[in-house]
Each structure stands twice: as C-alpha cells, then as structure tokens.
Design a protein around this motif. Structure first.
Motif, PDB file in Angstrom:
ATOM      1  N   SER A 164       0.081 -19.486  94.057  1.00  0.00           N
ATOM      2  CA  SER A 164      -0.502 -19.108  92.764  1.00  0.00           C
ATOM      3  C   SER A 164      -0.041 -17.596  92.548  1.00  0.00           C
ATOM      4  CB  SER A 164      -1.804 -19.087  92.832  1.00  0.00           C
ATOM      5  OG  SER A 164      -2.416 -17.939  93.505  1.00  0.00           O
ATOM      6  N   PHE A 165      -0.095 -17.449  91.158  1.00  0.00           N
ATOM      7  CA  PHE A 165       0.490 -16.091  91.016  1.00  0.00           C
ATOM      8  C   PHE A 165      -0.765 -15.004  91.619  1.00  0.00           C
ATOM      9  CE2 PHE A 165       0.693 -18.156  86.581  1.00  0.00           C
ATOM     10  CZ  PHE A 165       1.879 -18.273  86.560  1.00  0.00           C
ATOM     11  N   SER A 181       6.343 -28.301  94.054  1.00  0.00           N
ATOM     12  CA  SER A 181       7.571 -27.120  93.748  1.00  0.00           C
ATOM     13  C   SER A 181       6.754 -25.913  93.690  1.00  0.00           C
ATOM     14  CB  SER A 181       8.526 -27.710  92.707  1.00  0.00           C
ATOM     15  OG  SER A 181       7.511 -28.036  91.444  1.00  0.00           O
ATOM     16  N   GLY A 213       1.846 -27.424  81.271  1.00  0.00           N
ATOM     17  CA  GLY A 213       3.099 -28.477  81.246  1.00  0.00           C
ATOM     18  C   GLY A 213       2.750 -29.226  82.066  1.00  0.00           C
ATOM     19  N   GLY A 237       8.292 -21.258  83.619  1.00  0.00           N
ATOM     20  CA  GLY A 237       7.316 -22.116  84.281  1.00  0.00           C
ATOM     21  C   GLY A 237       7.908 -23.537  84.312  1.00  0.00           C
ATOM     22  N   GLY A 238       8.689 -23.905  83.437  1.00  0.00           N
ATOM     23  CA  GLY A 238       8.945 -25.479  83.179  1.00  0.00           C
ATOM     24  C   GLY A 238      10.250 -26.155  83.907  1.00  0.00           C
ATOM     25  N   LEU A 295       3.115 -34.136  94.400  1.00  0.00           N
ATOM     26  CA  LEU A 295       2.770 -32.804  94.322  1.00  0.00           C
ATOM     27  C   LEU A 295       1.770 -32.057  95.101  1.00  0.00           C
ATOM     28  CD1 LEU A 295       2.635 -33.335  90.323  1.00  0.00           C
ATOM     29  CD2 LEU A 295       3.498 -31.422  91.470  1.00  0.00           C
ATOM     30  N   ARG A 312      -4.309 -19.363  75.104  1.00  0.00           N
ATOM     31  CA  ARG A 312      -4.225 -20.742  75.445  1.00  0.00           C
ATOM     32  C   ARG A 312      -4.334 -21.583  74.378  1.00  0.00           C
ATOM     33  NH1 ARG A 312      -2.987 -23.292  81.085  1.00  0.00           N
ATOM     34  NH2 ARG A 312      -3.477 -25.353  80.624  1.00  0.00           N
ATOM     35  N   LEU A 336      -1.045 -22.821  97.483  1.00  0.00           N
ATOM     36  CA  LEU A 336      -1.314 -24.136  96.917  1.00  0.00           C
ATOM     37  C   LEU A 336      -0.818 -25.163  97.549  1.00  0.00           C
ATOM     38  CD1 LEU A 336      -0.223 -23.034  93.343  1.00  0.00           C
ATOM     39  CD2 LEU A 336      -2.442 -23.031  94.224  1.00  0.00           C
ATOM     40  N   MET A 391      -4.619 -23.368  84.787  1.00  0.00           N
ATOM     41  CA  MET A 391      -4.040 -24.526  85.362  1.00  0.00           C
ATOM     42  C   MET A 391      -2.834 -25.036  84.403  1.00  0.00           C
ATOM     43  SD  MET A 391      -5.805 -28.241  86.387  1.00  0.00           S
ATOM     44  CE  MET A 391      -4.832 -29.480  86.706  1.00  0.00           C
ATOM     45  N   GLY A 394      -1.390 -28.697  92.990  1.00  0.00           N
ATOM     46  CA  GLY A 394       0.134 -28.505  92.770  1.00  0.00           C
ATOM     47  C   GLY A 394       0.169 -27.887  91.426  1.00  0.00           C
ATOM     48  N   PHE A 395      -0.834 -28.047  90.466  1.00  0.00           N
ATOM     49  CA  PHE A 395      -0.701 -27.311  89.219  1.00  0.00           C
ATOM     50  C   PHE A 395      -1.719 -26.340  89.030  1.00  0.00           C
ATOM     51  CE2 PHE A 395       0.847 -31.975  87.580  1.00  0.00           C
ATOM     52  CZ  PHE A 395       2.130 -31.338  87.378  1.00  0.00           C
ATOM     53  N   LEU A 419       7.438 -20.496  78.830  1.00  0.00           N
ATOM     54  CA  LEU A 419       7.789 -21.851  79.227  1.00  0.00           C
ATOM     55  C   LEU A 419       9.039 -22.293  79.948  1.00  0.00           C
ATOM     56  CD1 LEU A 419       6.634 -23.324  75.661  1.00  0.00           C
ATOM     57  CD2 LEU A 419       5.630 -23.572  77.784  1.00  0.00           C
ATOM     58  N   LEU A 470      10.857 -30.297  91.785  1.00  0.00           N
ATOM     59  CA  LEU A 470       9.971 -31.548  92.130  1.00  0.00           C
ATOM     60  C   LEU A 470      10.796 -32.814  92.123  1.00  0.00           C
ATOM     61  CD1 LEU A 470       6.974 -32.821  92.311  1.00  0.00           C
ATOM     62  CD2 LEU A 470       7.115 -33.353  89.907  1.00  0.00           C
ATOM     63  N   PHE A 497       0.976 -27.879  72.014  1.00  0.00           N
ATOM     64  CA  PHE A 497       1.391 -28.550  73.123  1.00  0.00           C
ATOM     65  C   PHE A 497       0.282 -29.737  73.298  1.00  0.00           C
ATOM     66  CE2 PHE A 497       3.071 -29.174  77.582  1.00  0.00           C
ATOM     67  CZ  PHE A 497       4.457 -28.598  77.223  1.00  0.00           C
ATOM     68  N   MET A 506      13.794 -29.389  77.803  1.00  0.00           N
ATOM     69  CA  MET A 506      13.172 -28.031  77.252  1.00  0.00           C
ATOM     70  C   MET A 506      13.987 -27.601  75.969  1.00  0.00           C
ATOM     71  SD  MET A 506      11.042 -25.536  78.004  1.00  0.00           S
ATOM     72  CE  MET A 506      10.527 -25.420  79.432  1.00  0.00           C
TER      73      MET A 506
HETATM   74  C1  HEM Z   1       6.626 -29.988  88.544  1.00  0.00           C
HETATM   75  C2  HEM Z   1       6.432 -29.046  87.638  1.00  0.00           C
HETATM   76  C3  HEM Z   1       5.471 -27.942  87.450  1.00  0.00           C
HETATM   77  C4  HEM Z   1       4.520 -27.174  88.483  1.00  0.00           C
HETATM   78  C5  HEM Z   1       4.369 -27.596  90.012  1.00  0.00           C
HETATM   79  C6  HEM Z   1       3.834 -26.114  87.938  1.00  0.00           C
HETATM   80  C7  HEM Z   1       2.863 -25.555  88.623  1.00  0.00           C
HETATM   81  C8  HEM Z   1       1.969 -24.620  87.831  1.00  0.00           C
HETATM   82  C9  HEM Z   1       0.898 -23.754  88.618  1.00  0.00           C
HETATM   83  C10 HEM Z   1       0.629 -23.974  90.006  1.00  0.00           C
HETATM   84  C11 HEM Z   1       0.485 -22.989  87.633  1.00  0.00           C
HETATM   85  C12 HEM Z   1      -0.822 -22.180  87.714  1.00  0.00           C
HETATM   86  C13 HEM Z   1      -0.466 -21.040  88.547  1.00  0.00           C
HETATM   87  C14 HEM Z   1      -1.364 -19.975  88.815  1.00  0.00           C
HETATM   88  O1  HEM Z   1      -2.971 -20.174  88.253  1.00  0.00           O
HETATM   89  O2  HEM Z   1      -1.405 -19.034  89.351  1.00  0.00           O
HETATM   90  C15 HEM Z   1       1.200 -23.250  86.330  1.00  0.00           C
HETATM   91  C16 HEM Z   1       0.861 -22.709  85.151  1.00  0.00           C
HETATM   92  C17 HEM Z   1       1.615 -22.841  84.083  1.00  0.00           C
HETATM   93  N1  HEM Z   1       2.675 -23.709  83.761  1.00  0.00           N
HETATM   94 FE1  HEM Z   1       3.438 -25.040  85.235  1.00  0.00          FE
HETATM   95  N2  HEM Z   1       4.233 -26.304  86.485  1.00  0.00           N
HETATM   96  C18 HEM Z   1       5.103 -27.329  86.544  1.00  0.00           C
HETATM   97  C19 HEM Z   1       5.745 -27.237  85.083  1.00  0.00           C
HETATM   98  C20 HEM Z   1       5.671 -26.984  83.995  1.00  0.00           C
HETATM   99  C21 HEM Z   1       6.178 -27.255  82.834  1.00  0.00           C
HETATM  100  C22 HEM Z   1       7.198 -28.514  82.385  1.00  0.00           C
HETATM  101  C23 HEM Z   1       5.380 -26.252  81.777  1.00  0.00           C
HETATM  102  C24 HEM Z   1       6.029 -26.181  80.364  1.00  0.00           C
HETATM  103  C25 HEM Z   1       6.846 -26.759  79.755  1.00  0.00           C
HETATM  104  C26 HEM Z   1       4.794 -25.316  82.618  1.00  0.00           C
HETATM  105  C27 HEM Z   1       4.326 -24.071  82.170  1.00  0.00           C
HETATM  106  C28 HEM Z   1       3.147 -23.573  82.548  1.00  0.00           C
HETATM  107  C29 HEM Z   1       2.498 -22.412  81.838  1.00  0.00           C
HETATM  108  C30 HEM Z   1       2.864 -21.980  80.376  1.00  0.00           C
HETATM  109  C31 HEM Z   1       1.314 -21.858  82.942  1.00  0.00           C
HETATM  110  C32 HEM Z   1       0.715 -20.728  82.445  1.00  0.00           C
HETATM  111  C33 HEM Z   1      -0.577 -21.483  82.058  1.00  0.00           C
HETATM  112  C34 HEM Z   1      -1.763 -20.259  82.016  1.00  0.00           C
HETATM  113  O3  HEM Z   1      -1.764 -19.109  82.237  1.00  0.00           O
HETATM  114  O4  HEM Z   1      -2.670 -20.613  81.471  1.00  0.00           O
HETATM  115  N3  HEM Z   1       4.674 -25.896  83.793  1.00  0.00           N
HETATM  116  N4  HEM Z   1       2.202 -24.077  86.653  1.00  0.00           N
END
Ligand code: HEM
Length: 413
Positions: A300-301, A296, A364, A250-251, A291, A101, A326, A361, A354-355, A247, A258, A108, A154
């Motif tokens: 969680s995982f 969206s 992105g 997830g992205g 959110l 990370r 979530l 967390m 939401g994130f 990415l 959303l 990033f 992206m």
């Molecule tokens: C509305 C848009 C997004 C939502 C709702 C969202 C939601 C989430 C959530 C809930 C997690 C954590 C899951 C967990 O802990 O179980 C997560 C992790 C992650 N997201 Fe997003 N995400 C969004 C957009 C993005 C974008 C745009 C990117 C990359 C460009 C991204 C890359 C990642 C990555 C790499 C992780 C893993 C982080 C880690 O394990 O340290 N996400 N996202």
C-alpha cells in the motif's frame, strides 16, 4: 522496542523470493519493523486482518504525512512529484479525500466503464491481429501486448490522439520512475534534468488538453472530470491535472503487470490454463484469483500513526510509518485455505487485498477487471498454441517494491 530488520526487498533478484520472505516474516508475527531501501524504519503488515485494520481506521492511520512530529526525517521527494502528485487524492485523508473521490467517481462511473468494454475488446483484438500477422509467431508478450493494451485504453479514455501516444508512453514511464520504491532508472540514459524537462512538457500538454476540453467537451474522461459536479462543486484545472497524473501512475504499470503475471501464472500451472481454455466463463473469477495470488501492486501507500497506538500487539509511536503488504495479506493462511495454490475456481477470491481496502481502494478496479478478463479470454481463444518461449525459471522481475511484474515474457504461438 523491536529492532529493524535489514531485508533486501527491492532488488530484481529479491523479487523472485519475495513471497517466501513475507511468509517468513508473517510466521513470526503479522507486523515487523523493517528498514526500507530509503533508509527509513517502517512497520510492515504481512497479515490480512492487520492490513485491513491499517487501511480502514482513518482516525488512527493517515495517508498525509502531516502527523510526523518534528525531527523525524522523511524521504526527499522530487519537486516534480510534489507538483503532480503532492496533494493528489491518493495522499489525502477524509474529508478532503472524500470530496475529490466523489467528484472523480461522478465521471468514472460503472456505466462509463461498461461503455469502455467494446473499446477494450477492439483494442485487444487489434493487438492480437498484429501478433498473428508476424511470420515468426513469437514475441515478447509484455512489450507487444501487456504494455500497449492499457496504454491505448488510457489514451483513448483521456482523449490523447494516436499521434501523441509514443510521447504519452515515455511520460507514463517517467512518472512511474518518480516513485522512490520503484528503483527504475530513466530510459535511454536520460539525465535527471531531461526527466524533469519531459515532466514539465507533460504538465503543459495536459494543461492545454484540459483547457481545450473545458471549452469544447467530448465523451472522454478529462471532459467528464472537468464537468463533473458533486454537492455543487467542480474540480479545478489543477485538480484535474493531478488526477490525470494519478490515473497514469495508477492505471498503466499495474494493468500491464497484472497481464504479465496472469499469463506467467497460467504457464506455471498448466492445469489451470487448460481449465480456463475449456471454461472461458471462469475469467472473471480467474482475474480476482490472480490479483490474490500474484497481484501487481505489492504494498500500500505508506500510512502514518496519528497517535501513539497499538497494532497487532506492537506499540506504534505517533508519526511512525506503516505499510500494508497487500501481496502477503492476500496469501495469509488464516484467511485463505491453501493460499499458495492458484485456484481459478476459488470461492471468495475477490476478498483479496490486491486493490487495497477502504476509502482509497482502487478507483480503477472495475476497469482493471474488464481489461484483465478481455486480455485473458482473447489471448487464450485466439492463440490456442500460446506457450512460453523461455524457461520459466529465467523470467526477470522488475526491481522495486510497489509494482510486481516481469520485465519481459517471450512467448510463441
Ligand atoms: C491490476 C490493476 C490495478 C491494481 C492492482 C491497482 C491497485 C491499487 C491499489 C492497491 C490501490 C490502493 C493503494 C492504497 O490504499 O494504499 C489503488 C488505488 C488507486 N488506483 Fe488502482 N490498481 C489497478 C488499476 C488501476 C487503474 C486501471 C486505474 C485508473 C484507470 C487505477 C487508479 C487508481 C487510483 C486513482 C487510486 C487512488 C484511489 C484513492 O486514493 O482514492 N488503478 N490501486
């Protein structure tokens, strides 16, 4: 011992009532034992504080399934998923997670995302130009706006040339379909063999791109990740490949959905639509409220208990699987007043789940917020007549539990 409830949480029809289902579970208890579509028994956390506890107590709850005792069955994971996502950052625990990370975070950065802001605005403006050029003034907003916006951003970030964008879109859909809770079938009737062959092509393509960027770095994120250094360490090619896949997974679908969810929520709440039109400076808070209200990523995982433990009063055995819902935590009435009301002026909206929360967390999140704000403000300012072109009761939801979003949103403007 609590018995598992059989709930339909995955079919497209179940999606329309999922919030009610979660509220029903939560009103009994913030933790429930449920049988997942994969056949597995899972603990679902529908309360806010309980979800946060699961996501932030890294000693008791792990993302790596290595704590599963022998004899406990795990869902089958396709080889391609293992190759691309197995051991990816999202499936690692500290300290391995912390190292990866830190490296990706070095590329990033908030400054990097700020630099993307004009790029996102230009991409959004071009998409709206295309909408305005259509003589019929009516489109499916998902297909013509919500999908291409994050996809183009992206591709731009990763340095994928415009000529390869159609392939990139196909690959991103196939990668998303690999998630066992996504319930997506392959596009155009592709066989599982075709899908795996395409995934191999994706791997070859990104491998070649990484090598090219190492030899001749540019301003893009792959170059940034290939060169990023933290504590004297760098990412290997394999780690950069897994990160690109993460990415993409997830992205794209997340941001696409959303945008769709936000526009739908505004159509369903015309007072909030009018308020945002009148006060575009509310967009940042509006995106966080969306959110919370209609994020969206619904769950969680999975996490796994590292030891026999107690959570929300239930005894959890070592190795059992737990998931934070979530979407339900973000509507917990013990945390948010009048949680089922959309209020783009709400104080504390950004405390939503939401994130996610804690070490995993969303990486992105800053980019997703920028994309969401620009999408809303640009649509509302440049399409003053934007309105639904179908009855809002007729929208159809994507099947599957992880991603929450509409499959199409016909609009006129
Ligand atoms: C509305 C848009 C997004 C939502 C709702 C969202 C939601 C989430 C959530 C809930 C997690 C954590 C899951 C967990 O802990 O179980 C997560 C992790 C992650 N997201 Fe997003 N995400 C969004 C957009 C993005 C974008 C745009 C990117 C990359 C460009 C991204 C890359 C990642 C990555 C790499 C992780 C893993 C982080 C880690 O394990 O340290 N996400 N996202």
């Amino acid at each position: 011992m609590t018995t598992s409830e059989h709930l339909d949480l995955i079919s497209a029809e179940s999606r329309a009532t999922a919030y009610e289902t979660y509220a029903g579970l939560r009103s009994d208890a913030p933790i429930s034992r449920v049988k997942m579509p994969t056949g597995q028994d899972v603990w679902l956390l529908t309360g806010y504080e309980e979800g946060v506890e699961l996501l932030t107590d890294y000693n008791r709850f792990k993302t790596t399934a290595t704590v599963v005792p022998e004899g406990v069955e795990m869902p089958a994971v396709p080889d391609a998923v293992l190759r691309l996502l197995g051991g990816s950052m999202a499936a690692l625990d500290p300290p391995d997670h912390t190292r990866q990370r830190r490296l990706v975070q070095a590329a990033f950065t908030p400054q990097y995302v700020e630099k993307l802001r004009p790029v996102v605005q230009a991409i959004t403006d071009r998409l709206v130009d295309d909408l305005l050029a259509r003589p019929d003034r009516s489109v499916d907003l998902v297909e013509e706006f919500a999908v291409p916006l994050p996809l183009t951003v992206m591709s731009n970030m990763l340095g994928i040339p415009p000529t390869d964008r159609d392939r990139f879109r196909l690959w991103s859909e196939l990668l998303l379909g690999l998630d066992p809770t996504s319930a997506q079938s392959a596009p155009n009737g592709m066989s599982p063999m075709d899908v795996m062959a395409e995934i191999e092509r994706f791997v070859g393509y990104i491998d070649a791109l990484i090598k090219a960027k190492r030899a001749d770095p540019g301003e893009d994120l792959i170059s940034g990740m290939a060169l990023a250094e933290a504590d004297g360490e760098r990412m290997t090619d394999d780690e950069v490949l897994k990160m690109v896949a993460l990415l993409v997974v997830g992205g794209l679908g997340t941001t696409q959905h959303l945008i769709g969810n936000m526009v739908l929520a505004l159509f369903r709440n015309p007072d909030q639509l009018a308020l945002l039109r009148a006060q575009p400076e509310l967009a940042a808070n509006a995106v966080d409220e969306m959110l919370r209200y209609h994020g969206s990523i619904e769950i969680s995982f999975p996490r796994f208990a590292a030891e026999d433990t107690v959570l929300a009063g239930e005894s959890i055995a070592k190795g059992e699987m737990l998931i934070a819902v979530l979407a339900a935590g973000s509507r917990d009435p013990r945390k948010f007043t009048d949680p089922d009301r959309l209020d783009i002026r709400r104080h504390g909206a950004s405390r939503h789940l939401g994130f996610g929360r804690g070490a995993h967390m969303c990486l992105g999140a800053p980019l997703a917020r920028v994309e969401g704000q620009i999408a809303l403000n640009t649509l509302l300012s440049r399409l003053p007549e934007l309105r639904p072109a179908i009855s809002l009761d007729d929208v159809t939801w994507r099947a599957g539990m992880t991603l929450r979003g509409v499959t199409a949103l016909p609009v006129a403007y």
